[in-house]
Write an enzyme that holds these catalytic residues in place. Structure first.
Site, short mmCIF file in Angstrom:
data_model
loop_
_atom_site.label_atom_id
_atom_site.label_comp_id
_atom_site.label_asym_id
_atom_site.label_seq_id
_atom_site.Cartn_x
_atom_site.Cartn_y
_atom_site.Cartn_z
N PHE A 441 0.80 -1.22 -0.17
CA PHE A 441 -0.06 0.31 -0.22
C PHE A 441 1.10 1.47 0.18
O PHE A 441 2.02 1.61 0.86
CB PHE A 441 -0.39 0.00 1.48
CG PHE A 441 -2.18 1.18 1.01
CD1 PHE A 441 -2.73 0.84 -0.03
CD2 PHE A 441 -1.80 2.52 1.41
CE1 PHE A 441 -4.39 1.96 0.22
CE2 PHE A 441 -2.37 3.62 1.22
CZ PHE A 441 -3.96 3.46 0.89
N ASP A 526 9.47 2.74 1.65
CA ASP A 526 8.35 3.53 2.33
C ASP A 526 8.20 3.22 3.74
O ASP A 526 7.51 2.09 4.66
CB ASP A 526 6.72 3.24 1.88
CG ASP A 526 5.66 4.07 1.55
OD1 ASP A 526 5.83 4.83 2.96
OD2 ASP A 526 4.30 4.20 0.82
N LYS A 555 2.62 10.46 7.90
CA LYS A 555 1.68 10.42 9.17
C LYS A 555 2.17 11.06 10.44
O LYS A 555 2.13 12.40 10.23
CB LYS A 555 1.79 9.18 9.01
CG LYS A 555 1.25 8.26 7.51
CD LYS A 555 0.52 7.47 8.37
CE LYS A 555 -0.51 6.20 7.14
NZ LYS A 555 -1.14 6.47 6.31
N1 PMP Z 1 2.44 4.37 2.08
C1 PMP Z 1 1.87 3.54 3.29
C2 PMP Z 1 2.62 2.94 3.61
C3 PMP Z 1 0.56 4.09 3.57
O1 PMP Z 1 0.65 3.42 4.82
C4 PMP Z 1 -0.36 5.11 3.47
C5 PMP Z 1 -1.39 5.58 4.07
N2 PMP Z 1 -1.64 4.60 4.91
C6 PMP Z 1 0.55 5.78 2.28
C7 PMP Z 1 1.72 5.41 1.65
C8 PMP Z 1 -0.41 6.94 1.31
O2 PMP Z 1 -0.56 8.42 2.94
P1 PMP Z 1 -1.29 8.81 2.81
O3 PMP Z 1 -2.95 9.08 3.48
O4 PMP Z 1 -0.86 10.36 3.07
O5 PMP Z 1 -1.32 9.30 1.25
#
Ligand code: PMP
Length: 709
Positions: A441, A526, A555
């Site tokens: 994700f 990530d 986050k």
């Molecule tokens: N990468 C990872 C590993 C995530 O967990 C998330 C959100 N859960 C994102 C990217 C995307 O972040 P955002 O919702 O702030 O766009």
């Protein structure tokens, strides 16, 4: 949402108003303007200001020109009956605003139809007149003198037939305030057994007592009752703007002090106010009175507009939130609209690692907001540089590119990787490949979804850009096999959070780093969810001693207050960007930078990574003692823990809902895994408290399942 308890608590009824712009039942037709005047006045606004869910459903207007009054009234009442029936079936509260009183035929046939099968309906009819003529007895032939007789089955056939000919039971009908009638009407009603409270009885006993009496009658053996108010029941000195004023009626204050008996009455099925004639309402006194009457009638009803209802009415339905409305947060705790306290065990997917409303962060936020918030990157500002410096120092990277949300930082990383592939590695133009993992994700933009293996995320959103490959997560050999001369980067989450808290085998990331280095492929981690202390280290990849070529953060970087993200990378990677290659209006704004810097400082000063390591071990140890047959597996690192549920016995969603009952807020991943990822500032005592809730919720779930088996 299928839980009846959820509905009874949260799905409240709306008040749906139907205007009847028809005066063809009266001799003076001016009351047909009543609904429009009331609509233009502040009736709805007033209801909404009191947080009632009130809508103007429709205004019914006479259709065919040239038709007789009877034909017009029949057509209007037929339409009204259908409209009202639909409102009641929706579970809402119908409020009909006339028009002349002939519309009552439509209103109450509609209500009665909707309740057919549950029993007849009772009716309280407050009126100066009896409205119980038939075409044979009426001296004027005006239809607004006939609706009550018609509802009881007497009068014109076309009107009686409306609503499949449904009739009210005379012994469940009460007439209040009568002081002008003909003997034929009185005879009919007496013969049928309609209880009539003449004005003199109302005066003698008081309206409250009479209404109390009437309430008993209209509820006896019925599915509920309605109230029809003809404004001429009131004294014309209080309500001058009616079609046929009759002196000596009920005073405004008497009515308003008696009506609360009906307000919020669970058996009250609908209400109707008729015969408002705006052409006589010189000072708008009658309009104000109507608003007061409506206000009184509906107050106490379960029609208060809840945040849940407003959101489902006006918001896109791309989320299915759990049934709690949160209003306040502090540290690891959240409070709902009823003042109930919860332990937050999800912390907005790690965005609230610092806890809710951290005082140092809220102070920096408000001070910076008062000083300088947004400038765009057209100029320098004095808040961004120290943030960039701290980001690089803490992640061990050379350069930082600030953005807002996680997916934007992922996009920046993808662009950097592609351009690096072409300009530095020498991959032919438009040939650069990026390898991602099954179950990843990284966000939901179209480019990012090109990497996703989740069918629902992709369904309907194609076509997706080429240049992405997927390999099994946790399998380093698969990476070796997938790499070609055109591979620019391998993008990986150290732990797959959204994918279900999947922890790869020990040494996986280290082997991937080695494979990437050997093949001149960038390793990009990530760490949007795993980074910034969540797993017990500043970055999760540190557990494997890995130093990636690029790291994506988001986050928690915003301290739980703002969206703040960044792509941080080695100089060689980041330097592919030249002015104009990439940008964002809000990325790196002074407000976000100030909050981001303070968030990083707090992480270090409050030793949040260490807390995550210690308290994560503690929480995991406590969870292991649960030994519930509903739990398949426990996994995770630091305060990022997944509890895999045996979904053959209970869904993870049902477990979340049960946990809410015990003061624990969490959210499932993929319907199978409960995530436990509280703010890193959670205390040991709060973890103990959470464990008591979790223990109780699982014990209950086990009991329910045993009973069901
Ligand atoms: N990468 C990872 C590993 C995530 O967990 C998330 C959100 N859960 C994102 C990217 C995307 O972040 P955002 O919702 O702030 O766009």
């Amino acid at each position: 949402m299928n839980d009846p308890k959820w509905y009874s608590q949260h799905v409240v009824k709306a008040i749906e108003i139907v205007g009847v712009a028809c005066g063809h039942g009266a001799r003076d037709r001016n009351c047909e303007f009543g609904p429009d005047v009331l609509r233009a006045a502040d009736l709805l606004e007033r209801l909404r200001a009191r947080r009632f869910a009130a809508y103007w459903c429709d205004t019914i207007r006479p259709g065919t020109a040239g038709a007789t009054n009877l034909e017009i009234v029949t057509q209007v009442c037929g339409q009204l009956a259908q409209r009202v029936e639909a409102i009641v079936r929706r579970g809402d509260f119908p409020l009909v605003l006339g028009g002349d009183h002939s519309c009552a035929i439509g209103t109450w046939k509609g209500v009665a139809q909707a309740h057919r099968g549950q029993g007849p309906i009772g009716l309280i009819w407050i009126d100066a007149h009896m409205d119980a003529h038939t075409p044979q007895t009426s001296p004027t032939g005006a239809l607004h003198g006939m609706p009550l007789a018609c509802l009881l089955g007497y009068g014109d056939e076309a009107l009686i037939r409306i609503g499949n000919g449904i009739r009210l039971e005379p012994r469940q009908v009460c007439l209040i305030g009568v002081r002008s009638f003909e003997s034929d009407e009185a005879e009919l009603l007496a013969r049928l057994g309609v209880r009539t409270y003449h004005m003199e009885e109302v005066t003698r006993r008081g309206l409250k007592a009479v209404l109390r009496d009437a309430l008993a009658i209209v509820q006896d053996g019925t599915a509920g009752f309605g109230v029809s108010i003809d404004l001429d029941a009131l004294d014309p000195s209080n309500a001058p703007a009616v079609s046929t004023p009759v002196a000596g009626g009920i005073s405004q204050s008497t009515l308003l002090s008696a009506l609360p008996q009906l307000a919020g009455h669970p058996a009250l099925l609908g209400a109707e106010i008729v015969e408002y004639n705006p052409s006589r309402d010189v000072h708008a006194t009658t309009a104000r009175l109507i608003t007061d009457v409506v206000d009184t009638l509906v107050s106490g009803r379960d029609c208060v507009q809840s945040p849940v209802q407003i959101e489902s009415r006006y918001g896109a339905h791309h989320y299915d939130p759990l049934p709690v409305v949160l209003v306040r947060g502090e540290g690891a705790c959240l409070w709902d609209e009823h003042g109930r306290r919860y332990i937050d065990m999800i912390s907005a997917y790690s965005a609230v690692s610092h806890g809710h409303c951290h005082p140092r962060l809220t102070r920096v936020l408000s001070e910076q907001a008062r000083t300088l918030a947004v400038t765009s990157r057209v100029y320098y500002n004095n808040s961004l540089p120290p943030f960039l410096q701290r980001l690089c120092e803490l992640t061990g990277q050379d350069l930082a590119l600030p953005l807002n949300t996680g997916l934007e930082a992922v996009e920046a990383a993808l662009k950097a990787a592609r351009k690096w592939g072409q300009k530095v590695k020498g991959i032919p133009e438009n040939q650069a490949e990026i390898i991602a993992c099954e179950g990843n994700f990284h966000g939901r933009s179209i480019a990012i979804l090109a990497m996703s293996s989740e069918p629902q995320y992709r369904d309907g959103f194609g076509p997706f850009p080429p240049g992405f490959k997927r390999i099994a997560y946790g399998d380093a050999d698969a990476l070796t096999r997938a790499i070609t001369a055109n591979t620019a980067a391998f993008l990986v989450e150290p732990i797959q959070g959204e994918g279900g808290m999947i922890v790869p085998p020990a040494g996986y990331l280290g082997r991937c780093a080695e494979i990437c280095r050997r093949n001149n492929v960038l390793l990009i981690c990530d760490e949007v969810q795993t980074g910034l202390g969540r797993t017990g280290r500043m970055l999760a990849c540190e557990h494997d001693g890995v130093h990636p070529d690029g790291v994506i953060l988001g986050k928690a970087l915003g301290g739980g207050l703002l969206p703040v993200s960044a792509f941080v990378a080695r100089r060689e990677v980041m330097e592919v960007f030249t002015p104009g290659d990439h940008g964002s209006t809000f990325g790196g704004n002074p407000l976000a930078a100030a909050v981001g810097l303070e968030a990083l400082n707090i992480l270090i000063e409050e030793k949040l990574p260490q807390r995550a390591a210690e308290l994560g071990d503690y929480l995991a140890a406590q969870l292991r003692t649960l030994k519930s047959p509903l739990i398949r597996e426990l996994r995770g690192r630091g305060l990022l823990i997944g509890v895999e549920i045996d979904t053959t016995r209970v869904s993870a969603r049902a477990a979340c809902e049960r946990l809410i009952d015990h003061g624990i807020l969490t959210k499932d991943a993929h319907g199978t895994v409960l995530r436990l990822a509280p703010p890193l500032v959670i205390t040991r005592e709060q973890i103990d408290e959470a464990m008591r809730g979790i223990r109780a919720a699982f014990a209950e779930l086990e009991r329910t399942i045993r009973h069901a088996a």
